[in-house]
Design a protein around this motif. Structure first.
Motif, short mmCIF file in Angstrom:
data_model
loop_
_atom_site.label_atom_id
_atom_site.label_comp_id
_atom_site.label_asym_id
_atom_site.label_seq_id
_atom_site.Cartn_x
_atom_site.Cartn_y
_atom_site.Cartn_z
N LYS A 33 81.90 60.31 60.65
CA LYS A 33 82.77 59.28 61.22
C LYS A 33 84.06 59.90 61.74
N SER A 189 92.65 53.92 65.43
CA SER A 189 93.11 53.40 64.14
C SER A 189 92.50 52.05 63.81
N GLY A 190 92.07 51.32 64.84
CA GLY A 190 91.49 50.01 64.58
C GLY A 190 90.00 50.03 64.25
N ILE A 191 89.42 51.22 64.28
CA ILE A 191 87.99 51.35 63.99
C ILE A 191 87.81 51.58 62.49
N PRO A 192 87.06 50.74 61.80
CA PRO A 192 86.92 50.88 60.34
C PRO A 192 86.35 52.24 59.94
N ASN A 193 86.92 52.82 58.88
CA ASN A 193 86.39 54.06 58.31
C ASN A 193 86.62 54.00 56.80
N ASP A 194 85.65 53.39 56.09
CA ASP A 194 85.79 53.17 54.65
C ASP A 194 85.02 54.19 53.82
N GLU A 197 86.62 55.71 50.63
CA GLU A 197 86.62 54.79 49.49
C GLU A 197 85.26 54.80 48.79
#
Length: 225
Positions: A33, A189-194, A197
């Motif tokens: 990612k 920055s607005g693209i989710p990258n979880d 976590e």
């Protein structure tokens, strides 16, 4: 003694191995990612080109483009909120290029009280990125055309409303001498990258699982003694 601890030990090590493998997989997904996000940022900040004749999402998402023409006073106000900025309206205007095309231009944000402020037509050279936002869901309200409020960037609907091509440029830079909006350029920055976590979750569970296994084996060992 070995017979008493064999099954708990097997169960504990097997469970920990599964959790560790899941954490390792998410670690690999994190690297994947991050590489994609770096590629997107590189694409976004590349040298701009003229708007293609028939751009598509698959081929031209985030493509940097430049055009000269008129930012018209025909616009759509989209109610929303931006982190560190707060609530406001995203202004999407019809843009008439010098070569006769009508495109959608996301000019950025204005405060709530500036919704109906004057934004007269203006000649400008613009630079931005083509974008096909994924904002519309089954729960997104229909536009309130009486109040002039929209609730998401629906490209086909906006194009039909403003009589433009279904092509959206998100403004990055403009030659306007008096800007009436605050541009909100695209970045990753607005693209989710979880995935980080998830990595911490799975490895944390593996540590807890091994700790519980060790405690259970200690209890069994005490009873045996």
């Amino acid at each position: 003694m070995f017979k008493r601890i064999f099954l708990p030990l097997l169960f504990g090590l097997g469970g920990a191995a599964i959790l560790i493998s899941l954490g390792t997989w998410q670690l690999q997904r994190l690297a994947w990612k991050e590489a994609i996000l770096a590629e997107i940022d590189t694409t976004i900040t590349a040298a701009p080109v003229p708007v293609p004749e028939a751009p598509t999402q698959d081929a031209d998402q985030y493509l940097p483009v430049t055009a000269t023409g008129t930012i018209t006073d025909q616009e759509i106000q989209i109610l929303g909120s931006v982190k560190k900025i707060g609530p406001g309206y995203r202004i999407v205007s019809a843009f008439e290029s010098e070569d006769g095309r009508r495109l959608l231009l996301d000019r950025g944000w204005v405060a709530l009280e500036a919704k109906n402020a004057s934004r007269p037509p203006v000649q400008a050279q613009i630079t931005g990125n083509l974008h096909w936002p994924d904002e519309m869901t089954s729960s997104t309200p229909e536009p309130d055309l009486v109040a002039g409020i929209w609730f998401g960037r629906d490209i086909p609907a906006m194009a039909a409303h403003l009589n433009t091509e279904p092509v959206l440029i998100v403004l990055r830079e403009t030659s306007e001498t008096e800007q009436v909006t605050a541009p909100f350029p695209l970045d990753s920055s607005g693209i989710p990258n979880d995935h980080l976590e998830y990595v911490l979750t799975w490895f944390g569970l593996a540590i807890v699982w091994l700790g519980m296994t060790a405690f259970l084996l200690w209890r069994i060992n005490r009873k045996t003694l």
